[in-house]
Design a protein around this motif. Sequence first.
Motif, short mmCIF file in Angstrom:
data_model
loop_
_atom_site.label_atom_id
_atom_site.label_comp_id
_atom_site.label_asym_id
_atom_site.label_seq_id
_atom_site.Cartn_x
_atom_site.Cartn_y
_atom_site.Cartn_z
N LEU A 58 0.83 -1.20 0.00
CA LEU A 58 0.00 0.00 0.00
C LEU A 58 0.86 1.26 0.00
N ALA A 59 1.92 1.24 0.81
CA ALA A 59 2.82 2.40 0.85
C ALA A 59 3.47 2.62 -0.51
N ARG A 60 3.89 1.52 -1.14
CA ARG A 60 4.50 1.64 -2.46
C ARG A 60 3.48 2.14 -3.48
N LEU B 9 1.26 6.43 -6.80
CA LEU B 9 0.14 7.29 -7.19
C LEU B 9 0.47 8.76 -6.99
N GLU B 10 1.14 9.08 -5.87
CA GLU B 10 1.52 10.47 -5.63
C GLU B 10 2.51 10.95 -6.69
N GLN B 11 3.47 10.08 -7.00
CA GLN B 11 4.44 10.45 -8.02
C GLN B 11 3.77 10.62 -9.37
N PHE B 12 2.83 9.72 -9.69
CA PHE B 12 2.10 9.83 -10.96
C PHE B 12 1.31 11.13 -11.02
N ALA B 13 0.61 11.44 -9.92
CA ALA B 13 -0.19 12.67 -9.89
C ALA B 13 0.70 13.89 -10.06
N GLN C 71 -6.51 24.48 -15.65
CA GLN C 71 -5.29 24.92 -14.97
C GLN C 71 -5.50 24.94 -13.46
N SER C 72 -6.66 25.40 -13.03
CA SER C 72 -6.97 25.44 -11.61
C SER C 72 -7.03 24.03 -11.02
N LEU C 73 -7.63 23.10 -11.74
CA LEU C 73 -7.71 21.72 -11.28
C LEU C 73 -6.31 21.11 -11.13
N ILE C 74 -5.43 21.38 -12.10
CA ILE C 74 -4.09 20.82 -12.06
C ILE C 74 -3.31 21.39 -10.87
N GLN C 75 -3.46 22.70 -10.63
CA GLN C 75 -2.80 23.29 -9.47
C GLN C 75 -3.29 22.67 -8.17
N ASP C 76 -4.59 22.42 -8.09
CA ASP C 76 -5.14 21.78 -6.89
C ASP C 76 -4.64 20.35 -6.74
N LEU C 77 -4.55 19.63 -7.87
CA LEU C 77 -4.05 18.27 -7.83
C LEU C 77 -2.59 18.23 -7.40
N LEU C 78 -1.80 19.19 -7.88
CA LEU C 78 -0.41 19.29 -7.46
C LEU C 78 -0.31 19.55 -5.95
N ALA C 79 -1.15 20.46 -5.46
CA ALA C 79 -1.15 20.76 -4.03
C ALA C 79 -1.50 19.52 -3.21
N PHE C 80 -2.47 18.73 -3.69
CA PHE C 80 -2.88 17.52 -2.98
C PHE C 80 -1.76 16.48 -2.98
N ARG D 203 1.40 17.00 -3.10
CA ARG D 203 2.58 17.45 -2.34
C ARG D 203 2.43 17.24 -0.85
N VAL D 204 1.21 17.02 -0.37
CA VAL D 204 1.00 16.85 1.07
C VAL D 204 1.81 15.66 1.57
N GLY D 205 2.61 15.87 2.59
CA GLY D 205 3.43 14.81 3.15
C GLY D 205 4.83 14.77 2.58
N ARG D 206 5.11 15.56 1.53
CA ARG D 206 6.45 15.56 0.95
C ARG D 206 7.42 16.42 1.75
N ASN D 207 6.90 17.45 2.40
CA ASN D 207 7.76 18.38 3.12
C ASN D 207 7.98 17.91 4.56
N GLY D 208 9.06 18.40 5.16
CA GLY D 208 9.40 18.01 6.52
C GLY D 208 8.49 18.65 7.56
N SER D 209 8.61 18.16 8.80
CA SER D 209 7.78 18.66 9.89
C SER D 209 8.67 19.30 10.95
N GLY D 210 8.06 20.12 11.78
CA GLY D 210 8.74 20.77 12.88
C GLY D 210 7.69 21.35 13.82
N ARG D 211 8.15 22.06 14.83
CA ARG D 211 7.22 22.68 15.78
C ARG D 211 6.61 23.92 15.14
#
Length: 399
Positions: A153-155, A160-164, A212-221, A223-231
Amino acid sequence: MGPTNDLTPQTGQLRVLHVEDNQLDAELVAQALRKGGFSVSMVVVQAEAEFERQLPLHRPDVVIADYNLPQWKGMDALEVLRREGLEIPLILVSGALGDITAVECIKRGATDYVLKDGLARLPEAVRRALQEKRLLRLRRQAEDDLARKVEELARSNADLEQFAYVASHDLQEPLRMVAAYTQLLAERYRGKLDENADKFIGYASEGAVRMQSLIQDLLAFSRVGRNGSGRVDCDAAMEEVLMTLGPAIQESGAVVTHAALPEVWANRSQMAQVFQNLIGNAIKFRGKEPPVISVQAEKAGQHWLFSVSDNGIGIAPEYAENIFVVFQRLHARTEYPGNGIGLAICKKIIERNGGKIWVEAQAGLGSVFKFTMPCDGPAEKELCGDETKDVKSLQELTT
């Protein structure tokens, strides 16, 4: 029929490797097992070397061992099994075994113990040992299956995220050309062709912009989880969101208030995006009165519980789950703009950080969106309290 060295037991036979130096005691054990309903194939050994030699030959279902032998101790057979990587239940059979010694043997890994003057209990002990072994095997198989499915599932999710991401990114350039040239057509030929031509060009231009708006929203979706976390200081994040939404707040006459908000462990920009989407929706889906929006946070066990309430048009309870689905809309674009991905992004961000999001919905009476974020750090967890109580409190909050 007494114990034998039969190394090829028939199907349905109980294969026993018996560590015993007394032939009569071995006969009594075999007799007790037969009386208990077993067809027994038993090999009797006395020394460690003989035990090691018979293990691969006899392939026992269970090892029965006398606790104390002249040359060897029955518990030492357990070490041999571990050294060979074999998970075969071992039952001690002894003439006398004190309670303290018996408990110590169980702690070391013996499955059970039976006194020689109580051999009538041996068949039941064997059955229980075999059942525990079967359940252990099934549990480990289930754990292996689950681990494999989680990995798959993780793979799959990563693919799927990479494809999107790739698909959305690669679509942008040709779509940008389509949008640019349809806009040029609209500017250059508006009014020079017939009425239908103007209408068709308008449809094409509008469709390109919406894509164009749909693609930008799909890109934003994606990207969730790709960036690091902090306080993340949620107060500071909220102030940034209020500045970003300033024009919309001013235009709608909205009043947005918030109590002191905590620090959470998340990605700063994504946490701000959660607040921006929820407050932006409260402004967008407003009623006749100016929007009144309140953001609160309180501790709920090991979690922070956030709530964003408004006095807008509300949501019918039957749609309370659907609104968090990607591109799910409850209203036509002519009524309210947008692609219906904002709440899906909120859900993905919050769940990636170990929280949950839901809505307390009532049509026409405003909405209260609630979400949880885990507490972070030893000091914060100590303030939060008992984690077991937290599970119950969260269940109560979400029901």
